[in-house]
Design a protein around this motif. Sequence first.
Motif, PDB file in Angstrom:
ATOM      1  N   LEU A  68      44.961  41.807  39.196  1.00 19.40           N
ATOM      2  CA  LEU A  68      45.226  40.382  38.969  1.00 19.40           C
ATOM      3  C   LEU A  68      45.105  40.037  37.482  1.00 19.40           C
ATOM      4  O   LEU A  68      45.895  39.235  36.949  1.00 19.40           O
ATOM      5  N   ALA A  69      44.139  40.629  36.812  1.00 17.16           N
ATOM      6  CA  ALA A  69      43.974  40.372  35.381  1.00 17.16           C
ATOM      7  C   ALA A  69      45.186  40.878  34.598  1.00 17.16           C
ATOM      8  O   ALA A  69      45.610  40.255  33.610  1.00 17.16           O
ATOM      9  N   ALA A  70      45.752  42.007  35.027  1.00 14.15           N
ATOM     10  CA  ALA A  70      46.950  42.532  34.367  1.00 14.15           C
ATOM     11  C   ALA A  70      48.127  41.578  34.556  1.00 14.15           C
ATOM     12  O   ALA A  70      48.901  41.327  33.623  1.00 14.15           O
ATOM     13  N   LEU A  71      48.262  41.028  35.776  1.00 16.84           N
ATOM     14  CA  LEU A  71      49.320  40.046  36.015  1.00 16.84           C
ATOM     15  C   LEU A  71      49.095  38.803  35.154  1.00 16.84           C
ATOM     16  O   LEU A  71      50.062  38.189  34.669  1.00 16.84           O
ATOM     17  N   ASP A  72      47.859  38.437  34.958  1.00 21.66           N
ATOM     18  CA  ASP A  72      47.526  37.298  34.094  1.00 21.66           C
ATOM     19  C   ASP A  72      48.001  37.572  32.664  1.00 21.66           C
ATOM     20  O   ASP A  72      48.647  36.729  32.032  1.00 21.66           O
ATOM     21  N   ARG A  73      47.711  38.770  32.151  1.00 25.42           N
ATOM     22  CA  ARG A  73      48.138  39.102  30.785  1.00 25.42           C
ATOM     23  C   ARG A  73      49.656  39.094  30.654  1.00 25.42           C
ATOM     24  O   ARG A  73      50.199  38.728  29.610  1.00 25.42           O
ATOM     25  N   GLU A 104      53.361  35.250  40.879  1.00 32.02           N
ATOM     26  CA  GLU A 104      53.170  36.476  41.647  1.00 32.02           C
ATOM     27  C   GLU A 104      51.682  36.714  41.929  1.00 32.02           C
ATOM     28  O   GLU A 104      51.306  37.143  43.034  1.00 32.02           O
ATOM     29  N   ALA A 105      50.824  36.442  40.942  1.00 35.39           N
ATOM     30  CA  ALA A 105      49.383  36.590  41.151  1.00 35.39           C
ATOM     31  C   ALA A 105      48.888  35.623  42.224  1.00 35.39           C
ATOM     32  O   ALA A 105      48.040  35.982  43.070  1.00 35.39           O
ATOM     33  N   CYS A 112      44.103  31.978  44.099  1.00 33.43           N
ATOM     34  CA  CYS A 112      45.436  31.463  44.401  1.00 33.43           C
ATOM     35  C   CYS A 112      45.651  30.119  43.709  1.00 33.43           C
ATOM     36  O   CYS A 112      46.669  29.895  43.042  1.00 33.43           O
ATOM     37  N   GLN A 113      44.696  29.231  43.844  1.00 28.57           N
ATOM     38  CA  GLN A 113      44.816  27.909  43.236  1.00 28.57           C
ATOM     39  C   GLN A 113      44.826  28.003  41.713  1.00 28.57           C
ATOM     40  O   GLN A 113      45.601  27.325  41.033  1.00 28.57           O
ATOM     41  N   PHE A 114      43.981  28.872  41.177  1.00 32.27           N
ATOM     42  CA  PHE A 114      43.905  29.050  39.723  1.00 32.27           C
ATOM     43  C   PHE A 114      45.253  29.491  39.144  1.00 32.27           C
ATOM     44  O   PHE A 114      45.754  28.904  38.175  1.00 32.27           O
ATOM     45  N   PHE A 115      45.837  30.527  39.748  1.00 29.23           N
ATOM     46  CA  PHE A 115      47.093  31.056  39.197  1.00 29.23           C
ATOM     47  C   PHE A 115      48.263  30.108  39.457  1.00 29.23           C
ATOM     48  O   PHE A 115      49.181  30.010  38.628  1.00 29.23           O
ATOM     49  N   TYR A 116      48.249  29.393  40.574  1.00 31.99           N
ATOM     50  CA  TYR A 116      49.338  28.452  40.825  1.00 31.99           C
ATOM     51  C   TYR A 116      49.317  27.320  39.795  1.00 31.99           C
ATOM     52  O   TYR A 116      50.368  26.886  39.306  1.00 31.99           O
ATOM     53  N   GLU A 117      48.148  26.843  39.444  1.00 35.34           N
ATOM     54  CA  GLU A 117      48.059  25.795  38.432  1.00 35.34           C
ATOM     55  C   GLU A 117      48.568  26.306  37.080  1.00 35.34           C
ATOM     56  O   GLU A 117      49.270  25.584  36.350  1.00 35.34           O
ATOM     57  N   ARG A 118      48.237  27.537  36.755  1.00 37.32           N
ATOM     58  CA  ARG A 118      48.738  28.113  35.502  1.00 37.32           C
ATOM     59  C   ARG A 118      50.260  28.237  35.545  1.00 37.32           C
ATOM     60  O   ARG A 118      50.950  28.015  34.541  1.00 37.32           O
ATOM     61  N   PHE A 119      50.786  28.603  36.714  1.00 41.55           N
ATOM     62  CA  PHE A 119      52.232  28.720  36.856  1.00 41.55           C
ATOM     63  C   PHE A 119      52.927  27.379  36.644  1.00 41.55           C
ATOM     64  O   PHE A 119      53.940  27.293  35.941  1.00 41.55           O
ATOM     65  N   SER A 154      53.357  23.356  47.402  1.00 38.49           N
ATOM     66  CA  SER A 154      52.015  22.841  47.703  1.00 38.49           C
ATOM     67  C   SER A 154      51.701  22.865  49.190  1.00 38.49           C
ATOM     68  O   SER A 154      50.531  22.904  49.586  1.00 38.49           O
ATOM     69  N   GLN A 155      52.746  22.868  50.030  1.00 37.20           N
ATOM     70  CA  GLN A 155      52.544  22.860  51.479  1.00 37.20           C
ATOM     71  C   GLN A 155      52.396  24.255  52.079  1.00 37.20           C
ATOM     72  O   GLN A 155      52.130  24.386  53.279  1.00 37.20           O
ATOM     73  N   ALA A 156      52.601  25.295  51.278  1.00 38.22           N
ATOM     74  CA  ALA A 156      52.708  26.634  51.858  1.00 38.22           C
ATOM     75  C   ALA A 156      51.569  27.585  51.510  1.00 38.22           C
ATOM     76  O   ALA A 156      51.444  28.636  52.150  1.00 38.22           O
ATOM     77  N   TRP A 157      50.752  27.266  50.523  1.00 35.93           N
ATOM     78  CA  TRP A 157      49.782  28.255  50.066  1.00 35.93           C
ATOM     79  C   TRP A 157      48.747  28.617  51.128  1.00 35.93           C
ATOM     80  O   TRP A 157      48.188  29.723  51.093  1.00 35.93           O
TER      81      TRP A 157
END
Length: 667
Positions: A590-595, A601-602, A615-622, A650-653
């Motif tokens: 996950l950290a590699a996907l972040d970089r 995708e993360a 999930c929430q963290f990466f979606y907000e970044r997206f 937002s309805q699917a996560w």
Amino acid sequence: MDFQVLRLSMTLDEATGKYLLEGKRSDRDGVESAYISDWQDVQNKLHRFGQGLDTGLRWVLVLDETMPAQWLHSPWETLPWAGGVLGKYALVARSHRWREPIAQATQQVRYLNLFPRQEYAFNTAFEPWVRQHQLRPVKQISLREDLAACDELFILAHGGAHGLLDSSGALFNMPEGLSLPRTIWLLACAEQHDSMYPLAQRLLAAGAQSVVCAIDRLDAPKMMAIVTARLQALSADPQAPLAHALVGEQSGATQAVDGGWRCLTVWGELALSAGACAPWNHAQLHQWVHGEHPCPLTDRSSEADFRQALDAYHHLPMWPQTKENLLPTLLWLAEQRDHKAMRALKADACRQTTPQAFRALAKEARRVGDYVRTASYLHDAFAIACDDAEIQRDLLNLRANLLIDMNLPQTARQDLDQHRLLVVRDPQRDNAGQAKRFDAMARVHARLGQYSIAMDELNAKKAIAKQALNDEYRAHTASLYLLAWGCRIASEPDAYRKQAEQLAVLLKIQLHIIAPDAVPHANDNALYMARALAAYAWAVDHLEMARLLTPWRVEAGKRLNDTDPGPWAYLLLFGYLMGQENADTYARALAALDRGCYYLEAAVFAALAEDTAQCQFFYERFTQLRAAALKALHYEAAVKEQSQRAVLESQAWHDPEKLIQLGILAL
């Protein structure tokens, strides 16, 4: 060595009665143009066109064959230049003809001695070359027989006001109907600068490709020195370029002597580049003559061709303008073939502001996950008028793929609809572009959750991919990857499972012969095969397949710092979802996907792992990344779709199956 070139062409403006002079240089882009009415105008404009040309080395002034005769016959060599005359610094190539050069060995060299024997003993001086079978004499009375199969001919004579004189003092003319050598040298004193020009033009019309002739006084010792230097060059290399004799190192050896090489001009063909740089420089010449730039590199070029071009770019003295034109294509291909080279080339390409450069820079930026920069380059590219349909299609395809990455498939489809309307005349290039469009359309339909239609698009790609891109297995790989996601939809698993199984068997056989540590730092087919098989193993819970991929996951653990870590991280995450990897590996992936800015995708992988916080963290970044990219892209349709897709996302996560049904995937 290569040398700088200034090419002049001229057309008559009937409205003004003046000639439009145009100049193009090998060391800079663009065209210089000016109207001229007399010889003084020519002198002034030539100084402007040639400003900054290196006076330390001889260069070539090319007069195009379409130039009017009065200007071809003009004494260009006598024009003032850098404190001397132009002929001191440049070879003038008159009535220059350009064609795709073909490397040809000069094997049969002859000489015709019309010089009075009592004045200079050429026959005696040439005896060592004759004994070595590198030179043969021909006789005036038997030219038809003696010139058969001759490649290069030296004619040595006195000169008169109207051409060559034979040993009796009579005007010499080449008999009609002869099969002439490719290259003919008219070595004689020119009473006037243009005395030899009528004969040179007649020889070209009769079949010679190149005629070298004198424009000034040329005595017998200097004729001898010129012939000897040329024979020495041909002895070392039978393909020694004529231009190097007239401009390069050979001429440099005698240029301190008054006259000699500086007394020569050439009519007709002259290859203006040789050696490893020649294919690239000749593409530049093709653009000058035909108005288009057929770069020798394409998406279908072999790995060896790419490496040769990369080496030439970094290590060979190609023309600066050639280098500028080659760079965008090199960067475009490096994105797929060599990410280390891609990073190095990017620094040079950033200085360019052409659609070709922005296309390559956008592709590089997307590869490293810099979506804002990708969007910015694409916006800049679309702001520039471009009549190259292939470049336009690539830009539309790039923007569509950026929009697909941002989960905006409907807007991406609009770009691909425009792509479809553009036609590239070359059938192979057209097919290559269509294959890319089918691939992008498959991704669009996957984002819409329409997996069956996505497979239809990939099947359409397969029909032309093998011929167009040598890419059939890449299409199989993409098919298996999308089928794997389709298998996870509870309502229709059987519709995809059988197709997926057949492709998995095919790709497993291919992958079995490839060592994971042999995968280069590039967008490599084998890595994507492994990713597709990992997705398949997860989708159908195929533990045996997951175990077969263990060596690939071991290698993936070492490659998470690659320029593009995405595919390697996917391997580990699919393994984690099957219980084949531990929590530490999950966190590293996950950290590699972040970089790599794989935020969407993360978030998908975190949702599949029931890791709500991540999930929430990466979606907000997206969502933040998407907003910034769209701001840089300035594309209103995409902004409208963004708000619609955000509601669905937002309805699917909370429901992984719904994510897949909506096409919110790790593509």
